[in-house]
Design an enzyme around this catalytic site. Structure first.
Site, PDB file in Angstrom:
ATOM      1  N   HIS A   1      38.422  19.980  -0.909  1.00 12.64           N
ATOM      2  CA  HIS A   1      39.292  20.260  -2.060  1.00 12.64           C
ATOM      3  C   HIS A   1      40.473  19.294  -2.125  1.00 12.64           C
ATOM      4  CE1 HIS A   1      40.984  22.424   1.382  1.00 12.64           C
ATOM      5  NE2 HIS A   1      42.160  22.326   0.781  1.00 12.64           N
TER       6      HIS A   1
ATOM      7  N   CYS B   1      40.688  19.335   5.469  1.00 15.91           N
ATOM      8  CA  CYS B   1      41.827  20.255   5.531  1.00 15.91           C
ATOM      9  C   CYS B   1      41.479  21.453   6.418  1.00 15.91           C
ATOM     10  CB  CYS B   1      42.172  20.717   4.117  1.00 15.91           C
ATOM     11  SG  CYS B   1      43.534  21.902   4.025  1.00 15.91           S
TER      12      CYS B   1
ATOM     13  N   SER C   1      41.959  24.461   5.796  1.00 19.67           N
ATOM     14  CA  SER C   1      41.362  25.547   5.011  1.00 19.67           C
ATOM     15  C   SER C   1      39.842  25.432   4.968  1.00 19.67           C
ATOM     16  CB  SER C   1      41.923  25.544   3.585  1.00 19.67           C
ATOM     17  OG  SER C   1      43.309  25.776   3.591  1.00 19.67           O
TER      18      SER C   1
ATOM     19  N   HIS D   1      38.626  26.841   8.117  1.00 22.82           N
ATOM     20  CA  HIS D   1      38.672  28.305   8.135  1.00 22.82           C
ATOM     21  C   HIS D   1      37.373  28.899   7.577  1.00 22.82           C
ATOM     22  CE1 HIS D   1      42.590  28.271   9.647  1.00 22.82           C
ATOM     23  NE2 HIS D   1      43.302  28.393   8.539  1.00 22.82           N
TER      24      HIS D   1
ATOM     25  N   CYS E   1      46.124  18.136  -1.904  1.00 22.68           N
ATOM     26  CA  CYS E   1      46.368  19.387  -1.184  1.00 22.68           C
ATOM     27  C   CYS E   1      47.473  19.222  -0.158  1.00 22.68           C
ATOM     28  CB  CYS E   1      45.100  19.907  -0.513  1.00 22.68           C
ATOM     29  SG  CYS E   1      45.393  21.434   0.442  1.00 22.68           S
TER      30      CYS E   1
END
Length: 374
Positions: A67, A46, A48, A51, A174
Site C-alpha cells: 500500500h 510496511c 502493516s 501484520h 504511507c
C-alpha cells in the site's frame, strides 16, 4: 486512454496467514468507470503488511498486499478526470472523494470510501479486478501494490511530479507521511518542546523528523533494538533509550529524564497496547499529548484508569498523519523535490520484486528500516 484489455502480470499473492508470498501470474481486468489502472514502479514494505502475514490483522484471503508505492497510469476508466495515461502517481490507502463529511471537515481525512479497518478487500463497487485461474483475489486497503499492475478508484490516486524518483517518493504513500504528519498535524508539536517516540522503524523515524521540523528541542527515541539508535540520531533524535536497560517501567524512566514532568508529546509507533499505555503515561499528566500511530492487532483492547486522562492529558489517534491524501501527497512530493526533507535515511534496502520474501525476513529480523521492492 480507456482500456478494454486484460493484463497478465506477476503479483505476490498471500493465500493464508503465516505463509510466504507466491509469485504468480495473475489477470488484472481493465478499470471500470472512475477507476485507474497503474503500472507499479516501486513499493515499500510496511509493518502493516507484515501484520497481515502474522495474522494480527484479519483480512480476507487470497490477497495482494502492499500500500506504499509509486507508479505510472496505464489506463483510466470512463469519467476519470484527475489523471491520464502516462501520469506519474502515488496510490493512497486513505482515499479522498472530496464529498463525504470527513473529506469536507477541516480536521477530517478518513474518507468514507476507505477500506481501512474493515478490510473488505474489494473496490467501492463491491468487486475485484484481480484474478488467478478464475479465482477472485482480494485487494488490500484500496491499493494492492505488490503486483506489476493494480487498479484503484480515482479517489485513491494522486498525481505527482513526473521527475520524482519512484523508489524514494513511494514512502510518501504511507510510512513517511504517517509519521511526519503525526508530529506536524496530529500532535501539532511546538517549538522548544520535549518529545518521545516509541518505535524507531520507518514510521517512527519519520515522526522523529516531524518533531525536529516542528522545532522540538529534545526528541527521545525509545526502542528495544539499540541497533536503530544511530539512524534515529541521524534524523533528529537527541538521545535514545532501551526499555530493557532499566528495571523500572519506561514511563518512569522518561519522567526521571524530564525532572518528573514527563514529555510534552509522545508517539506510539509500534501498535502494541502495552506501549500505547507506556507512551500515554510518559507524557505530562496535565498538558501532555500522546498520539497512537502504530496499527494494533485486530480485536485489541485497552483498559486503563480514567485518572490518566481526567487530569488533562490528550490521547488521540492518527491515520496517514492527518493529511488529506490527494491534496497533500503532491505537495509533499514537491517539498521532497525542493529538498525540504530527505527520505534517503529511511531506505536501507532495495531489491527486485521476486525477492519480496527475503525483504520481509529482513523486516521481521529488525535489519531494515524501509525496504523498497522494484
Amino acid at each position: 486512454m480507456l482500456s478494454v484489455n486484460v493484463i497478465k502480470c506477476k503479483a505476490a499473492v498471500i493465500w493464508e496467514p503465516k505463509t510466504p508470498f507466491s509469485i504468480v501470474e495473475i489477470e488484472v481486468a481493465p478499470p471500470k468507470a472512475h477507476e485507474v489502472r497503474i503500472k507499479i514502479l516501486a513499493s515499500g514494505i510496511c509493518r502493516s503488511d507484515d501484520h497481515v502475514l502474522s495474522g494480527a490483522l484479519k483480512v480476507t484471503f487470497p490477497i495482494i498486499l502492499g500500500h506504499e508505492a509509486a507508479g505510472v497510469v496505464e489506463s483510466v476508466g470512463e469519467g476519470v478526470t484527475s489523471v491520464k495515461t502516462g501520469d506519474k502517481v502515488i496510490p493512497t490507502f486513505v482515499p479522498q472523494c472530496g464529498e463525504c463529511s470527513p473529506c469536507i471537515h477541516p480536521r477530517g481525512n478518513l474518507c468514507k470510501l476507505n477500506d481501512f479497518g474493515t478490510f473488505v478487500g474489494l473496490l467501492p463497487d463491491g468487486t475485484s479486478r484481480f484474478s488467478y485461474k478464475g479465482e477472485l483475489i482480494h485487494s488490500f486497503v484500496s491499493t494492492s501494490t505488490f503486483t506489476e499492475y493494480t487498479v484503484v478508484h480515482e479517489s485513491s490516486v494522486a498525481k505527482i511530479d513526473a521527475a520524482a524518483p519512484p523508489e524514494k517518493v513511494c514512502l510518501i504513500g504511507c510510512g513517511f507521511s504517517a509519521g511526519y504528519g503525526a508530529a506536524i498535524n496530529s500532535a501539532k508539536v511546538e517549538p522548544g518542546s520535549t518529545c518521545a517516540v516509541f518505535g524507531l522503524g520507518g514510521v517512527g523515524l519519520s515522526a522523529v523528523m516531524g518533531c525536529k521540523a516542528a522545532g522540538a528541542s529534545r526528541i527521545i527515541g525509545v526502542d528495544i533494538n539499540k541497533d536503530k539508535f544511530p539512524k534515529a540520531k541521524e534524523v533528529g533524535a537527541t538521545e535514545c533509550v532501551n526499555p530493557l536497560d532499566f528495571e523500572k517501567p519506561i514511563n518512569e524512566v522518561l519522567h526521571d529524564m524530564t525532572e518528573g514532568d514527563g514529555v510534552d508529546y509522545s508517539f506510539e509507533v509500534v501498535g502494541h497496547t502495552d506501549t500505547m499505555i507506556a507512551a500515554l503515561t510518559s507524557c505530562n499528566m496535565n498538558y501532555g499529548t500522546s498520539v497512537m500511530v502504530g496499527a494494533p492487532a485486530t480485536g485489541s483492547e485497552i483498559t486503563l484508569p480514567p485518572g490518566l486522562i481526567i487530569t488533562g492529558r490528550v490521547w488521540k489517534g492518527t491515520v496517514f498523519g492527518g493529511w488529506k491524501s490527494r491534496d497533500s501527497i503532491p505537495r509533499l512530493v514537491s517539498d521532497f523535490m525542493q529538498k525540504k526533507f530527505t527520505l534517503d535515511p529511511l531506505i536501507t534496502h532495495t531489491m527486485p520484486f521476486d525477492k519480496i520474501n527475503e525483504g520481509f525476513e529482513l523486516l521481521q529480523a529488525g535489519k531494515s528500516v524501509r525496504l523498497v521492492v522494484l
